[in-house]
Design a protein around this motif. Structure first.
Motif, mmCIF file in Angstrom:
data_model
loop_
_atom_site.group_PDB
_atom_site.id
_atom_site.type_symbol
_atom_site.label_atom_id
_atom_site.label_comp_id
_atom_site.label_asym_id
_atom_site.label_seq_id
_atom_site.Cartn_x
_atom_site.Cartn_y
_atom_site.Cartn_z
ATOM 1 N N MET A 1 0.850 -1.201 0.000
ATOM 2 C CA MET A 1 0.000 0.000 0.000
ATOM 3 C C MET A 1 0.880 1.243 0.000
ATOM 4 O O MET A 1 1.842 1.328 0.742
ATOM 5 C CB MET A 1 -0.913 -0.011 1.227
ATOM 6 N N SER A 2 0.575 2.191 -0.851
ATOM 7 C CA SER A 2 1.442 3.343 -1.053
ATOM 8 C C SER A 2 0.796 4.638 -0.589
ATOM 9 O O SER A 2 -0.361 4.676 -0.208
ATOM 10 C CB SER A 2 1.786 3.469 -2.543
ATOM 11 N N GLY A 3 1.589 5.713 -0.640
ATOM 12 C CA GLY A 3 1.082 7.029 -0.303
ATOM 13 C C GLY A 3 0.731 7.829 -1.535
ATOM 14 O O GLY A 3 0.574 9.053 -1.452
ATOM 15 N N ASN A 4 0.620 7.177 -2.686
ATOM 16 C CA ASN A 4 0.259 7.872 -3.917
ATOM 17 C C ASN A 4 -1.152 8.441 -3.818
ATOM 18 O O ASN A 4 -2.022 7.853 -3.177
ATOM 19 C CB ASN A 4 0.321 6.911 -5.110
ATOM 20 N N LEU A 5 -1.362 9.589 -4.456
ATOM 21 C CA LEU A 5 -2.694 10.186 -4.496
ATOM 22 C C LEU A 5 -3.464 9.597 -5.667
ATOM 23 O O LEU A 5 -3.056 9.718 -6.820
ATOM 24 C CB LEU A 5 -2.596 11.704 -4.651
ATOM 25 N N ILE A 6 -4.583 8.955 -5.361
ATOM 26 C CA ILE A 6 -5.434 8.363 -6.384
ATOM 27 C C ILE A 6 -6.797 9.042 -6.312
ATOM 28 O O ILE A 6 -7.418 9.092 -5.252
ATOM 29 C CB ILE A 6 -5.631 6.851 -6.160
ATOM 30 N N ILE A 7 -7.267 9.538 -7.429
ATOM 31 C CA ILE A 7 -8.607 10.113 -7.487
ATOM 32 C C ILE A 7 -9.466 9.226 -8.374
ATOM 33 O O ILE A 7 -9.137 8.983 -9.539
ATOM 34 C CB ILE A 7 -8.578 11.557 -8.014
ATOM 35 N N THR A 8 -10.540 8.705 -7.797
ATOM 36 C CA THR A 8 -11.444 7.847 -8.546
ATOM 37 C C THR A 8 -12.692 8.649 -8.912
ATOM 38 O O THR A 8 -13.163 9.466 -8.117
ATOM 39 C CB THR A 8 -11.852 6.608 -7.741
ATOM 40 N N ILE A 9 -13.206 8.408 -10.102
ATOM 41 C CA ILE A 9 -14.350 9.179 -10.575
ATOM 42 C C ILE A 9 -15.473 8.258 -11.043
ATOM 43 O O ILE A 9 -15.319 7.511 -12.017
ATOM 44 C CB ILE A 9 -13.944 10.124 -11.720
ATOM 45 N N GLY A 10 -16.601 8.322 -10.340
ATOM 46 C CA GLY A 10 -17.833 7.721 -10.812
ATOM 47 C C GLY A 10 -18.589 8.817 -11.545
ATOM 48 O O GLY A 10 -18.405 9.994 -11.247
ATOM 49 N N ARG A 11 -19.439 8.455 -12.510
ATOM 50 C CA ARG A 11 -20.057 9.527 -13.305
ATOM 51 C C ARG A 11 -21.357 9.084 -13.942
ATOM 52 O O ARG A 11 -21.498 7.933 -14.348
ATOM 53 C CB ARG A 11 -19.104 10.034 -14.372
ATOM 54 N N GLN A 12 -22.284 10.025 -14.015
ATOM 55 C CA GLN A 12 -23.490 9.816 -14.791
ATOM 56 C C GLN A 12 -23.149 9.967 -16.266
ATOM 57 O O GLN A 12 -22.261 10.734 -16.634
ATOM 58 C CB GLN A 12 -24.560 10.845 -14.416
ATOM 59 N N SER A 13 -23.866 9.250 -17.109
ATOM 60 C CA SER A 13 -23.674 9.384 -18.551
ATOM 61 C C SER A 13 -23.997 10.815 -18.989
ATOM 62 O O SER A 13 -25.036 11.370 -18.626
ATOM 63 C CB SER A 13 -24.594 8.404 -19.283
ATOM 64 N N GLY A 14 -23.083 11.410 -19.732
ATOM 65 C CA GLY A 14 -23.291 12.766 -20.221
ATOM 66 C C GLY A 14 -22.863 13.861 -19.270
ATOM 67 O O GLY A 14 -22.968 15.048 -19.604
ATOM 68 N N SER A 15 -22.357 13.484 -18.108
ATOM 69 C CA SER A 15 -21.965 14.491 -17.111
ATOM 70 C C SER A 15 -20.593 15.091 -17.383
ATOM 71 O O SER A 15 -20.201 16.066 -16.747
ATOM 72 C CB SER A 15 -21.968 13.871 -15.714
ATOM 73 N N GLY A 16 -19.868 14.495 -18.315
ATOM 74 C CA GLY A 16 -18.516 14.985 -18.589
ATOM 75 C C GLY A 16 -17.481 14.423 -17.641
ATOM 76 O O GLY A 16 -16.377 14.966 -17.541
ATOM 77 N N GLY A 17 -17.802 13.318 -16.963
ATOM 78 C CA GLY A 17 -16.885 12.744 -15.987
ATOM 79 C C GLY A 17 -15.544 12.348 -16.573
ATOM 80 O O GLY A 17 -14.497 12.573 -15.960
ATOM 81 N N LYS A 18 -15.569 11.764 -17.779
ATOM 82 C CA LYS A 18 -14.309 11.375 -18.411
ATOM 83 C C LYS A 18 -13.467 12.597 -18.748
ATOM 84 O O LYS A 18 -12.257 12.617 -18.494
ATOM 85 C CB LYS A 18 -14.579 10.564 -19.673
ATOM 86 N N LEU A 19 -14.099 13.630 -19.313
ATOM 87 C CA LEU A 19 -13.386 14.865 -19.642
ATOM 88 C C LEU A 19 -12.782 15.488 -18.394
ATOM 89 O O LEU A 19 -11.630 15.930 -18.402
ATOM 90 C CB LEU A 19 -14.335 15.851 -20.318
ATOM 91 N N ILE A 20 -13.547 15.516 -17.332
ATOM 92 C CA ILE A 20 -13.065 16.074 -16.075
ATOM 93 C C ILE A 20 -11.882 15.259 -15.553
ATOM 94 O O ILE A 20 -10.881 15.816 -15.089
ATOM 95 C CB ILE A 20 -14.202 16.119 -15.037
ATOM 96 N N GLY A 21 -11.986 13.937 -15.658
ATOM 97 C CA GLY A 21 -10.882 13.087 -15.227
ATOM 98 C C GLY A 21 -9.621 13.338 -16.023
ATOM 99 O O GLY A 21 -8.511 13.387 -15.469
ATOM 100 N N GLU A 22 -9.769 13.519 -17.336
ATOM 101 C CA GLU A 22 -8.609 13.777 -18.190
ATOM 102 C C GLU A 22 -7.979 15.133 -17.874
ATOM 103 O O GLU A 22 -6.744 15.260 -17.804
ATOM 104 C CB GLU A 22 -9.034 13.716 -19.653
ATOM 105 N N LYS A 23 -8.814 16.137 -17.680
ATOM 106 C CA LYS A 23 -8.315 17.465 -17.329
ATOM 107 C C LYS A 23 -7.636 17.442 -15.958
ATOM 108 O O LYS A 23 -6.612 18.104 -15.738
ATOM 109 C CB LYS A 23 -9.457 18.481 -17.328
ATOM 110 N N LEU A 24 -8.226 16.695 -15.050
ATOM 111 C CA LEU A 24 -7.676 16.574 -13.705
ATOM 112 C C LEU A 24 -6.297 15.920 -13.741
ATOM 113 O O LEU A 24 -5.347 16.397 -13.096
ATOM 114 C CB LEU A 24 -8.634 15.756 -12.839
ATOM 115 N N ALA A 25 -6.180 14.842 -14.503
ATOM 116 C CA ALA A 25 -4.901 14.146 -14.618
ATOM 117 C C ALA A 25 -3.838 15.047 -15.238
ATOM 118 O O ALA A 25 -2.683 15.068 -14.802
ATOM 119 C CB ALA A 25 -5.073 12.877 -15.451
ATOM 120 N N GLU A 26 -4.245 15.812 -16.248
ATOM 121 C CA GLU A 26 -3.308 16.737 -16.890
ATOM 122 C C GLU A 26 -2.823 17.797 -15.900
ATOM 123 O O GLU A 26 -1.637 18.129 -15.857
ATOM 124 C CB GLU A 26 -3.979 17.400 -18.082
#
Length: 212
Positions: A1-26
């Motif tokens: 088990m590590s101290g890495n920061l992991i952000i998990t994203i659940g999302r409604q369809s059409g909410s832009g969750g994937k886009l937000i995740g990609e922007k967040l990672a960037e």
């Protein structure tokens, strides 16, 4: 088990969750794993990637789920997933891959019960992205070039599939605020605002945890 920061994203369809995740990672300077998680799981398990795509975030029966968890607790996963049915293998391979990624690097993971897989990890921020119906419809219509009726069908079916999968494989309820650290309406703040809100929350959670 590590101290890495992991952000998990659940999302409604059409909410832009994937886009937000990609922007967040960037913004964080890390990788975002969505479909990429499937190729990672296929590589680590030796199973065909097409199988992961076919079973991706699809529910199974509660009986099969109980068999999965029994097999996992007995350590069958570490022994090549034994001779269990294919949907068992797919779930366990993704489960193991999510943990492996969390051990190796900070990252953003979209869907696939990642928050449940990492519930014992100290530096995980679980987020659920929702959105107003009008905005979700417009996003799906544009993304897939659909009319409004067809877009509504896509949203309903996709959310049903995701919720069924999450509810079977985790001990929580999909979309229930009690299942996540943070719930956001992307229609209220936009994708960039959602990114800033998530980063601010992650910082506050870390500060609060360090005070305890």
């Amino acid at each position: 088990m590590s101290g890495n920061l992991i952000i998990t994203i659940g999302r409604q369809s059409g909410s832009g969750g994937k886009l937000i995740g990609e922007k967040l990672a960037e913004k964080m300077g890390v990788k975002c794993y969505d479909k990429e998680l499937l190729s990672q799981a296929a590589k680590h398990s030796g199973l065909c990637q097409e199988l992961f795509e076919k079973h991706d975030e699809r529910p199974t029966s509660s009986f099969l789920y109980s068999l999965v968890m029994d097999s996992y607790s007995m350590g069958y996963a570490a022994a090549g997933y034994s001779d269990m049915p294919i949907n068992h293998k797919i779930f366990l391979a993704q489960f193991d891959t999510i943990k492996k990624l969390a051990d190796e690097e900070s990252c953003v993971i979209i869907g696939r019960c990642a928050d449940y897989a990492l519930e014992d990890y100290p530096n995980v921020v679980s987020v659920f992205i929702a959105g107003d119906e009008k905005d979700k419809l417009e996003r799906i219509k544009t993304l897939y070039n659909l009319n409004e009726d067809r877009a509504k069908e896509v949203i309903v079916k996709t959310d049903k599939k995701r919720s069924s999968y999450y509810n079977y494989y985790s001990n929580k309820r999909w979309g229930d605020p009690r299942s996540y650290d943070l719930c956001l309406n992307s229609s209220s703040v936009g994708p960039d605002g959602a990114v800033e809100a998530i980063l601010a929350f992650a910082k506050l959670k870390q500060q609060w945890k360090n005070r305890k």
